[in-house]
Design a protein around this motif. Sequence first.
Motif, PDB file in Angstrom:
ATOM      1  N   LYS A 156       0.838  -1.203   0.000  1.00 11.18           N
ATOM      2  CA  LYS A 156       0.000   0.000   0.000  1.00 11.18           C
ATOM      3  C   LYS A 156       0.874   1.255   0.000  1.00 11.18           C
ATOM      4  CE  LYS A 156      -3.971  -2.167   2.256  1.00 11.18           C
ATOM      5  NZ  LYS A 156      -3.393  -3.537   2.270  1.00 11.18           N
ATOM      6  N   VAL A 157       0.456   2.222  -0.823  1.00  7.10           N
ATOM      7  CA  VAL A 157       1.109   3.521  -0.890  1.00  7.10           C
ATOM      8  C   VAL A 157       0.124   4.547  -0.357  1.00  7.10           C
ATOM      9  CG1 VAL A 157       2.087   5.284  -2.401  1.00  7.10           C
ATOM     10  CG2 VAL A 157       2.517   2.861  -2.871  1.00  7.10           C
ATOM     11  N   LEU A 158       0.560   5.348   0.616  1.00  4.63           N
ATOM     12  CA  LEU A 158      -0.319   6.329   1.244  1.00  4.63           C
ATOM     13  C   LEU A 158       0.074   7.738   0.811  1.00  4.63           C
ATOM     14  CD1 LEU A 158      -2.597   6.938   3.280  1.00  4.63           C
ATOM     15  CD2 LEU A 158      -0.845   7.006   5.075  1.00  4.63           C
ATOM     16  N   ALA A 159      -0.878   8.450   0.209  1.00  4.13           N
ATOM     17  CA  ALA A 159      -0.649   9.827  -0.234  1.00  4.13           C
ATOM     18  C   ALA A 159      -1.346  10.779   0.732  1.00  4.13           C
ATOM     19  CB  ALA A 159      -1.193  10.027  -1.640  1.00  4.13           C
ATOM     20  N   ALA A 160      -0.566  11.666   1.350  1.00  2.00           N
ATOM     21  CA  ALA A 160      -1.128  12.647   2.280  1.00  2.00           C
ATOM     22  C   ALA A 160      -1.505  13.908   1.507  1.00  2.00           C
ATOM     23  CB  ALA A 160      -0.114  12.983   3.371  1.00  2.00           C
ATOM     24  N   VAL A 161      -2.790  14.244   1.508  1.00  2.00           N
ATOM     25  CA  VAL A 161      -3.268  15.403   0.762  1.00  2.00           C
ATOM     26  C   VAL A 161      -3.943  16.390   1.705  1.00  2.00           C
ATOM     27  CG1 VAL A 161      -3.541  14.145  -1.408  1.00  2.00           C
ATOM     28  CG2 VAL A 161      -5.446  14.219   0.213  1.00  2.00           C
ATOM     29  N   SER A 162      -4.163  17.594   1.199  1.00  2.00           N
ATOM     30  CA  SER A 162      -4.840  18.639   1.969  1.00  2.00           C
ATOM     31  C   SER A 162      -5.985  19.169   1.117  1.00  2.00           C
ATOM     32  CB  SER A 162      -3.856  19.755   2.320  1.00  2.00           C
ATOM     33  OG  SER A 162      -4.497  20.812   2.998  1.00  2.00           O
ATOM     34  N   VAL A 163      -7.162  18.563   1.270  1.00  2.00           N
ATOM     35  CA  VAL A 163      -8.282  18.894   0.382  1.00  2.00           C
ATOM     36  C   VAL A 163      -9.244  19.916   0.980  1.00  2.00           C
ATOM     37  CG1 VAL A 163      -8.213  16.655  -0.777  1.00  2.00           C
ATOM     38  CG2 VAL A 163      -9.658  16.942   1.247  1.00  2.00           C
ATOM     39  N   GLY A 164      -8.952  20.425   2.160  1.00  4.08           N
ATOM     40  CA  GLY A 164      -9.887  21.332   2.821  1.00  4.08           C
ATOM     41  C   GLY A 164      -9.940  22.719   2.223  1.00  4.08           C
ATOM     42  N   VAL A 165      -8.825  23.160   1.608  1.00  2.09           N
ATOM     43  CA  VAL A 165      -8.764  24.495   1.011  1.00  2.09           C
ATOM     44  C   VAL A 165      -8.660  24.331  -0.493  1.00  2.09           C
ATOM     45  CG1 VAL A 165      -7.518  26.683   0.940  1.00  2.09           C
ATOM     46  CG2 VAL A 165      -7.595  25.356   3.063  1.00  2.09           C
ATOM     47  N   GLU A 166      -9.612  24.892  -1.197  1.00  2.00           N
ATOM     48  CA  GLU A 166      -9.687  24.648  -2.636  1.00  2.00           C
ATOM     49  C   GLU A 166      -9.204  25.862  -3.425  1.00  2.00           C
ATOM     50  OE1 GLU A 166     -13.606  23.308  -3.571  1.00  2.00           O
ATOM     51  OE2 GLU A 166     -13.611  21.782  -1.995  1.00  2.00           O
ATOM     52  N   ASP A 167      -7.882  26.035  -3.482  1.00  2.00           N
ATOM     53  CA  ASP A 167      -7.313  27.051  -4.352  1.00  2.00           C
ATOM     54  C   ASP A 167      -6.374  26.362  -5.329  1.00  2.00           C
ATOM     55  OD1 ASP A 167      -4.626  26.844  -3.200  1.00  2.00           O
ATOM     56  OD2 ASP A 167      -5.461  27.865  -1.469  1.00  2.00           O
ATOM     57  N   ASP A 168      -5.894  27.102  -6.305  1.00  2.00           N
ATOM     58  CA  ASP A 168      -5.100  26.499  -7.369  1.00  2.00           C
ATOM     59  C   ASP A 168      -3.817  25.856  -6.850  1.00  2.00           C
ATOM     60  OD1 ASP A 168      -7.004  27.270  -9.175  1.00  2.00           O
ATOM     61  OD2 ASP A 168      -5.918  29.049  -9.885  1.00  2.00           O
ATOM     62  N   ASP A 169      -3.159  26.498  -5.880  1.00  2.00           N
ATOM     63  CA  ASP A 169      -1.903  25.961  -5.370  1.00  2.00           C
ATOM     64  C   ASP A 169      -2.117  24.642  -4.624  1.00  2.00           C
ATOM     65  OD1 ASP A 169      -0.219  27.928  -6.377  1.00  2.00           O
ATOM     66  OD2 ASP A 169      -0.543  29.253  -4.671  1.00  2.00           O
ATOM     67  N   HIS A 170      -3.149  24.620  -3.776  1.00  2.00           N
ATOM     68  CA  HIS A 170      -3.455  23.388  -3.056  1.00  2.00           C
ATOM     69  C   HIS A 170      -3.817  22.274  -4.029  1.00  2.00           C
ATOM     70  CE1 HIS A 170      -3.749  25.618   0.790  1.00  2.00           C
ATOM     71  NE2 HIS A 170      -3.551  24.423   1.315  1.00  2.00           N
ATOM     72  N   THR A 171      -4.667  22.613  -4.976  1.00  2.00           N
ATOM     73  CA  THR A 171      -5.112  21.608  -5.946  1.00  2.00           C
ATOM     74  C   THR A 171      -3.938  21.044  -6.727  1.00  2.00           C
ATOM     75  OG1 THR A 171      -7.275  22.687  -6.174  1.00  2.00           O
ATOM     76  CG2 THR A 171      -6.594  21.202  -7.942  1.00  2.00           C
ATOM     77  N   ALA A 172      -3.037  21.919  -7.152  1.00  2.00           N
ATOM     78  CA  ALA A 172      -1.878  21.468  -7.931  1.00  2.00           C
ATOM     79  C   ALA A 172      -0.994  20.531  -7.117  1.00  2.00           C
ATOM     80  CB  ALA A 172      -1.070  22.677  -8.413  1.00  2.00           C
ATOM     81  N   LEU A 173      -0.757  20.860  -5.844  1.00  2.00           N
ATOM     82  CA  LEU A 173       0.096  20.004  -5.025  1.00  2.00           C
ATOM     83  C   LEU A 173      -0.599  18.683  -4.701  1.00  2.00           C
ATOM     84  CD1 LEU A 173       2.790  19.679  -3.634  1.00  2.00           C
ATOM     85  CD2 LEU A 173       1.804  20.694  -1.583  1.00  2.00           C
ATOM     86  N   ASN A 174      -1.895  18.734  -4.391  1.00  3.44           N
ATOM     87  CA  ASN A 174      -2.642  17.496  -4.143  1.00  3.44           C
ATOM     88  C   ASN A 174      -2.597  16.583  -5.364  1.00  3.44           C
ATOM     89  OD1 ASN A 174      -3.417  18.202  -1.536  1.00  3.44           O
ATOM     90  ND2 ASN A 174      -5.306  19.194  -2.231  1.00  3.44           N
ATOM     91  N   ASP A 175      -2.757  17.180  -6.545  1.00  2.00           N
ATOM     92  CA  ASP A 175      -2.705  16.393  -7.782  1.00  2.00           C
ATOM     93  C   ASP A 175      -1.327  15.771  -7.976  1.00  2.00           C
ATOM     94  OD1 ASP A 175      -5.330  16.998  -8.354  1.00  2.00           O
ATOM     95  OD2 ASP A 175      -4.864  18.608  -9.767  1.00  2.00           O
ATOM     96  N   CYS A 176      -0.286  16.552  -7.683  1.00  2.00           N
ATOM     97  CA  CYS A 176       1.081  16.060  -7.844  1.00  2.00           C
ATOM     98  C   CYS A 176       1.359  14.898  -6.890  1.00  2.00           C
ATOM     99  CB  CYS A 176       2.064  17.199  -7.602  1.00  2.00           C
ATOM    100  SG  CYS A 176       3.799  16.737  -7.825  1.00  2.00           S
ATOM    101  N   VAL A 177       0.965  15.048  -5.627  1.00  2.00           N
ATOM    102  CA  VAL A 177       1.170  13.989  -4.632  1.00  2.00           C
ATOM    103  C   VAL A 177       0.432  12.719  -5.052  1.00  2.00           C
ATOM    104  CG1 VAL A 177       0.617  13.287  -2.267  1.00  2.00           C
ATOM    105  CG2 VAL A 177       1.623  15.531  -2.695  1.00  2.00           C
ATOM    106  N   THR A 178      -0.807  12.876  -5.513  1.00  2.00           N
ATOM    107  CA  THR A 178      -1.617  11.716  -5.863  1.00  2.00           C
ATOM    108  C   THR A 178      -1.112  11.034  -7.137  1.00  2.00           C
ATOM    109  OG1 THR A 178      -3.522  12.804  -4.835  1.00  2.00           O
ATOM    110  CG2 THR A 178      -3.969  10.909  -6.255  1.00  2.00           C
TER     111      THR A 178
END
Length: 311
Positions: A156-178
Amino acid sequence: MMKYQKILAVIDPEDDQQKSLLRAIEIAHITQAKITAFLPIYDLSYEMTTMLSTDERENMRFAVIEDKSAWLADLVAPIEKASGLKIDLNVEWHNRAWESIICRVIKHDYDLIVKGTQLNDTLKAVIFTPTDWHIMRKSPVPVLLVKDHDWPTQGKVLAAVSVGVEDDDHTALNDCVTRTAKAFAKLLSSEVHLVNAYPGTPVNIAIEIPEFDPQVYSDSVKDHHKHAMSRHAQKHDIPERCSHIEQGLPEDVIPALADKIDAELVILGTVGRQGISGVLIGNTAEHVIDKLNCDVLAIKPDGYESPVSCA
């Protein structure tokens, strides 16, 4: 498919297994990446030779480099033969190992650092050295810290994301991590899990505002994060059963879930540009990583520039 094409595997003279190099080879077999076995060295006795001439000091330094280069060649030769890969060798004299590693990456366009961690047998935990912390804080490319174990298939691979704040920077980093998690999961024939920690009810609000209902507030925050996680998971084709929303601090939630699902690798963002408040920054990331007893891949947001100056 992972895009890593140039991997810097940091050699540890005290590591009999050279787990960083073996892990780099596993990745290179998939990505056809070129690997450099990199050994930063420094002999503290060199500081005591100030009474020698410049030539004598240079000869001493050259002798140490030559000796370690021969040792590295002997170490890598059987690994190279067994893997069928050509491995470049580099020994560099520098009094700060972390700085030599980062400057090597910057000057020669490596796109992944792989370094072994130390396992404390008494505590049954991974021990991260000051060099590890410096590299994670300041590297412009992903850093994979590995422990002494095989990567099993069906893990199993676990990706830690931060989906609570929906701005472009957060979205881009969440997408990259995933995306990175999915790429490694393909390498490992593994399953991707997502985790997001969300805050509990602020105690001061509950005390200062009598009509404030902490349960309603908590349920609202949880629903917000749950829906945001659902959208993110659907975007990346991650099944709902592999999406985890937990109340608490990231440094508690992420290691606890990693242990619960027996993750072999945790992927997280470690530094954010100004304005990215939800990214794991500084001490928070270090608290998370320090509690993980598995491999860790630390990545940066796009556009991150290392503060290290490499003249």
